[in-house]
Design an enzyme around this catalytic site. Sequence first.
Site, PDB file in Angstrom:
ATOM      1  N   SER A 120       0.803  -1.225   0.000  1.00 31.69           N
ATOM      2  CA  SER A 120       0.000   0.000   0.000  1.00 31.69           C
ATOM      3  C   SER A 120       0.833   1.271   0.000  1.00 31.69           C
ATOM      4  CB  SER A 120      -0.937   0.011   1.202  1.00 31.69           C
ATOM      5  OG  SER A 120      -2.019  -0.859   1.002  1.00 31.69           O
ATOM      6  N   LYS A 158       0.389   3.499  -2.880  1.00 32.12           N
ATOM      7  CA  LYS A 158      -0.731   4.434  -2.970  1.00 32.12           C
ATOM      8  C   LYS A 158      -0.254   5.890  -2.948  1.00 32.12           C
ATOM      9  CE  LYS A 158      -4.557   1.681  -1.000  1.00 32.12           C
ATOM     10  NZ  LYS A 158      -4.007   0.472  -0.363  1.00 32.12           N
ATOM     11  N   SER A 189      -6.105   3.555   4.352  1.00 32.98           N
ATOM     12  CA  SER A 189      -5.452   2.796   3.280  1.00 32.98           C
ATOM     13  C   SER A 189      -6.479   2.027   2.464  1.00 32.98           C
ATOM     14  CB  SER A 189      -4.402   1.831   3.842  1.00 32.98           C
ATOM     15  OG  SER A 189      -3.579   1.338   2.804  1.00 32.98           O
ATOM     16  N   LYS A 244       2.789   6.722   4.890  1.00 31.67           N
ATOM     17  CA  LYS A 244       1.980   5.580   4.464  1.00 31.67           C
ATOM     18  C   LYS A 244       2.574   4.252   4.920  1.00 31.67           C
ATOM     19  CE  LYS A 244      -1.601   4.052   2.369  1.00 31.67           C
ATOM     20  NZ  LYS A 244      -1.543   2.961   3.389  1.00 31.67           N
TER      21      LYS A 244
END
Length: 356
Positions: free
Chosen positions: A27, A30, A92, A195
Amino acid sequence: QNAILLDSGADLVLYEKNADTRIPPASMSKLMTLAVVFRELKAGRIKLDDTFKVSEHAWRTGGAPSGTAAMFAPLGDEITVEDLIQGVTVQSANDGALILAEGIGGTEQGFVKMMNDYAKQIGLTQSTFMNPTGLEAEGHLMTARDLATLAKFLIETYPEYYHYFSQKEFRYRDKFTFRNRNPLVWSDIGVDGLKTGYLKEAGYGLVSSAKRGDQRLILVVTGLPDKGDRESESRRMLEWGFKSFRPFRLFDDGQQISEALVWGGEKHYVPLVGNGAIDLLLPASATGAVSGEIVYDGPIKAPIKKGDQIATLKVKAAELEAVNEIPLYAGEDINSSNFAMRGIDSLLVLAFGWLL
């Protein structure tokens, strides 16, 4: 397994381990999805209060039926861009990423092309994206260095949207309250983004950034065995970065560092300068001794404009493993010479290879 710690303001690497190994970023990729979203917002092609519809693909692949991280956007609902951004940065949410992708790119793959094209523009040379979520897909790869480069780009290019990464909670549909998955935004060490990521094959990872005073550090760690190690190792490395380094001035603003050979110019050399003063961060106990070399493809062909980036200063300190690469720029304009002078330059290249 993979890590890089850099001082963002000085653009200097303080520590790295396997930073150029291509790995599944989970993730953390992202961040590239959001880079495209922020670009579209800044360009005025979309607005925060625009709404995108939840398609069956987004709902099934990244929403409640997927069993992955989701904001549980109902099938067929219209969701604002701002809510989708918060779903991605705080929760997320894979459904949020897919809804944004389809709303901006028309299709998921149309958006993925935008991701890859934009990644190349901003210098992510070792990154390839296959989806906007980071869910497992063959060929979906990044390096720790590219992740750090991307984080720095987001912080510096889109400061008006950066606050979403430090948002601790997101209340959605008066039904869900999502807490930021980045444990360090809840800490007291100055972390304000960015993140988390996890895949079974890649382990736990985190892209984080922290600021104290005028100093900002960016850290990427991946390949950790559990969430606890991800948090503790990241905290430890950031604390080490803030406490253990101090700046050494290498060159003052405007100071000529060296010169590069020029072909076909009114002068045979162009002065090289930095973009402002050049500082090197070294361990607090360091002597300040460094070695360096200037690298460029030369001779540089005229005309040359003042401010053109034409060389790189590679610096290594005795106390550090990492090599820091600092861009160097033309210190003045060099106009093209006449035909006769260019002929002489060509003869010099043939005869001496510019060993002047």
